[in-house]
Write an enzyme that holds these catalytic residues in place. Structure first.
Site, PDB file in Angstrom:
ATOM      1  N   SER A  23       0.840  -1.192   0.000  1.00 46.63           N
ATOM      2  CA  SER A  23       0.000   0.000   0.000  1.00 46.63           C
ATOM      3  C   SER A  23       0.877   1.244   0.000  1.00 46.63           C
ATOM      4  O   SER A  23       1.859   1.328   0.732  1.00 46.63           O
ATOM      5  CB  SER A  23      -0.917   0.002   1.217  1.00 46.63           C
ATOM      6  N   ASN A  82      -4.176  -0.237   8.747  1.00 45.93           N
ATOM      7  CA  ASN A  82      -2.752   0.121   8.838  1.00 45.93           C
ATOM      8  C   ASN A  82      -2.485   0.739  10.206  1.00 45.93           C
ATOM      9  O   ASN A  82      -2.935   1.858  10.492  1.00 45.93           O
ATOM     10  CB  ASN A  82      -2.448   1.095   7.692  1.00 45.93           C
ATOM     11  N   GLY A 111       7.093  -2.847  -2.465  1.00 45.50           N
ATOM     12  CA  GLY A 111       6.932  -1.398  -2.397  1.00 45.50           C
ATOM     13  C   GLY A 111       8.017  -0.677  -3.170  1.00 45.50           C
ATOM     14  O   GLY A 111       7.836  -0.277  -4.325  1.00 45.50           O
ATOM     15  N   LYS A 121      -4.121   2.653  -1.676  1.00 46.49           N
ATOM     16  CA  LYS A 121      -3.388   3.545  -0.768  1.00 46.49           C
ATOM     17  C   LYS A 121      -4.176   3.663   0.541  1.00 46.49           C
ATOM     18  O   LYS A 121      -5.409   3.781   0.507  1.00 46.49           O
ATOM     19  CB  LYS A 121      -3.235   4.927  -1.423  1.00 46.49           C
ATOM     20  N   SER A 122      -3.481   3.635   1.676  1.00 44.47           N
ATOM     21  CA  SER A 122      -4.175   3.762   2.964  1.00 44.47           C
ATOM     22  C   SER A 122      -4.982   5.066   2.990  1.00 44.47           C
ATOM     23  O   SER A 122      -4.431   6.149   2.795  1.00 44.47           O
ATOM     24  CB  SER A 122      -3.168   3.796   4.118  1.00 44.47           C
ATOM     25  N   GLY A 145       3.322  11.053   4.516  1.00 45.09           N
ATOM     26  CA  GLY A 145       2.325  11.690   5.383  1.00 45.09           C
ATOM     27  C   GLY A 145       0.892  11.397   4.975  1.00 45.09           C
ATOM     28  O   GLY A 145       0.003  12.246   5.125  1.00 45.09           O
ATOM     29  N   CYS A 167       1.794   3.675  10.200  1.00 44.13           N
ATOM     30  CA  CYS A 167       2.378   4.775   9.408  1.00 44.13           C
ATOM     31  C   CYS A 167       3.317   5.605  10.293  1.00 44.13           C
ATOM     32  O   CYS A 167       2.885   6.153  11.301  1.00 44.13           O
ATOM     33  CB  CYS A 167       1.294   5.663   8.825  1.00 44.13           C
TER      34      CYS A 167
HETATM   35  C1  SIN Z   1       2.824   7.500   4.201  1.00 46.75           C
HETATM   36  O1  SIN Z   1       1.845   7.874   3.530  1.00 46.75           O
HETATM   37  O2  SIN Z   1       3.475   8.304   4.889  1.00 46.75           O
HETATM   38  C2  SIN Z   1       3.244   6.075   4.199  1.00 46.75           C
HETATM   39  C3  SIN Z   1       2.187   5.221   4.763  1.00 46.75           C
HETATM   40  C4  SIN Z   1       2.709   4.135   5.632  1.00 46.75           C
HETATM   41  O3  SIN Z   1       3.933   3.937   5.727  1.00 46.75           O
HETATM   42  O4  SIN Z   1       1.903   3.465   6.247  1.00 46.75           O
END
Ligand code: SIN
Length: 316
Positions: free
Chosen positions: A19, A125, A269, A43-44, A70, A128
């Site tokens: 993701s 998730n 990833g 994507k989360s 982020g 993050c």
């Molecule tokens: C991110 O969007 O910062 C990465 C998401 C993640 O590592 O879970």
């Protein structure tokens, strides 16, 4: 040869995106749907769309990557709508990933999933590392237990969790004790190794803008940590909870190693970001070739069968 049974479905192979990579827009998700990946994940999402951290926030380095995205995303409804449309026309499995900015936000999104027609698997998730001021939930053991207790009072669809890496047997034991209480479909290990620092000595500078250059590390750097987490959970979790192995996969051999440690599916990833969705075809071929050389007809013949009890010798 690579067919994989996962939560009652048969996937053509165990390969997925991780993701965050190539799954932000419907265009990128369609690319994954059209690729050789056995399944894919969005994507989360947070409840509302987010711009994420200031750029530059992702940087490829020779042995992997550093990122502090982020949680930029198009918002929960965007990904749920995609999933609902997708499942009407396709059979390749699509996982929906969520990563709320608070427990309440996660609970709200999970209620929306229960109330929707979504019939796939949800990934919660808990790991993050990149939202300033928000520590990774997976490092707060009592909070992780409390969230899962609340979730399973109402969530009756298949759910997996994505975890950060752990580095101590006491933490593997305690997290496994927590996870084993719940009807989870899977545990995904690992998210990036949080808050590393990559620097460029020529410019004497960090390479990403957010958090003064600190970010999650992925790629080759993290494979031994990823394999350790897959193995540690494979040997501690009840057999109903499957493992998705993520971290450091660049080749068919890396996939083979994750499977040998006990993973049922694997996610890619950093290397997917470097190569694009064609990577799945290459890795599928490489894994098939390794299995042919080793005379394995199916993944089940070697999954989890790592020899982890060497005879003692007197060398250093
Ligand atoms: C991110 O969007 O910062 C990465 C998401 C993640 O590592 O879970």
């Amino acid at each position: 040869m690579l067919t994989t049974q996962f939560f009652g479905s048969i996937y053509t192979n165990p390969l997925m995106n991780a993701s965050g990579v190539n799954c932000f827009t419907t265009y990128e998700l369609d690319q994954l749907a059209d690729s050789k990946a056995g399944a894919f994940v969005t994507k989360s999402a947070t409840l509302q769309a987010r711009k994420g951290n200031p750029k530059p926030r992702y940087y490829d380095v020779p042995l992997g990557s550093i990122n502090s995205m982020g949680l930029p995303n198009n918002g929960f409804d965007y990904y749920l709508d995609y999933a609902l449309n997708y499942q009407k026309q396709h059979t390749t499995a699509l996982f929906l990933s969520i990563s709320g900015m608070s427990t309440e936000e996660n609970i709200t999104m999970l209620h929306k999933i229960v109330e929707s027609e979504f019939n796939g698997i949800t990934e919660l998730n808990l790991s993050c590392p990149n939202v300033p001021g928000k520590p990774q939930i997976g490092y707060d053991f009592p909070l992780t237990e409390k969230i899962l207790q609340e979730v399973f009072t109402f969530f009756d669809k298949p759910l997996g969790v994505k975890l950060p890496p752990y580095f101590d047997f006491a933490h593997f034991d305690e997290m496994a004790r927590i996870l084993n209480q719940f009807p989870l479909v899977y545990v995904n290990s690992i998210n990036s190794v949080g808050n590393g620092l990559y620097i460029d000595s020529n410019s004497e500078s960090v390479v990403i803008k957010p958090k003064n250059g600190f970010g999650g590390i992925g790629g080759e750097y993290v494979k031994p940590t990823a394999l350790a987490n897959v193995r540690a959970f494979y040997t501690r979790l009840k057999p109903e909870i499957k493992l998705i192995g993520t971290g450091g996969i660049r080749t068919g051999q890396d996939v083979f190693e994750h499977l040998l440690c006990g993973a049922t599916m694997v996610q890619i990833g950093t290397e997917l970001h470097k190569e694009g969705p064609e990577i799945f075809e290459r890795i599928e071929k490489e894994l098939k070739e390794i299995m042919r050389q080793k005379n394995y007809q199916t993944i089940d013949e070697f999954r989890g069968k790592l020899k982890d009890d060497l005879n003692e010798t007197f060398e250093l």
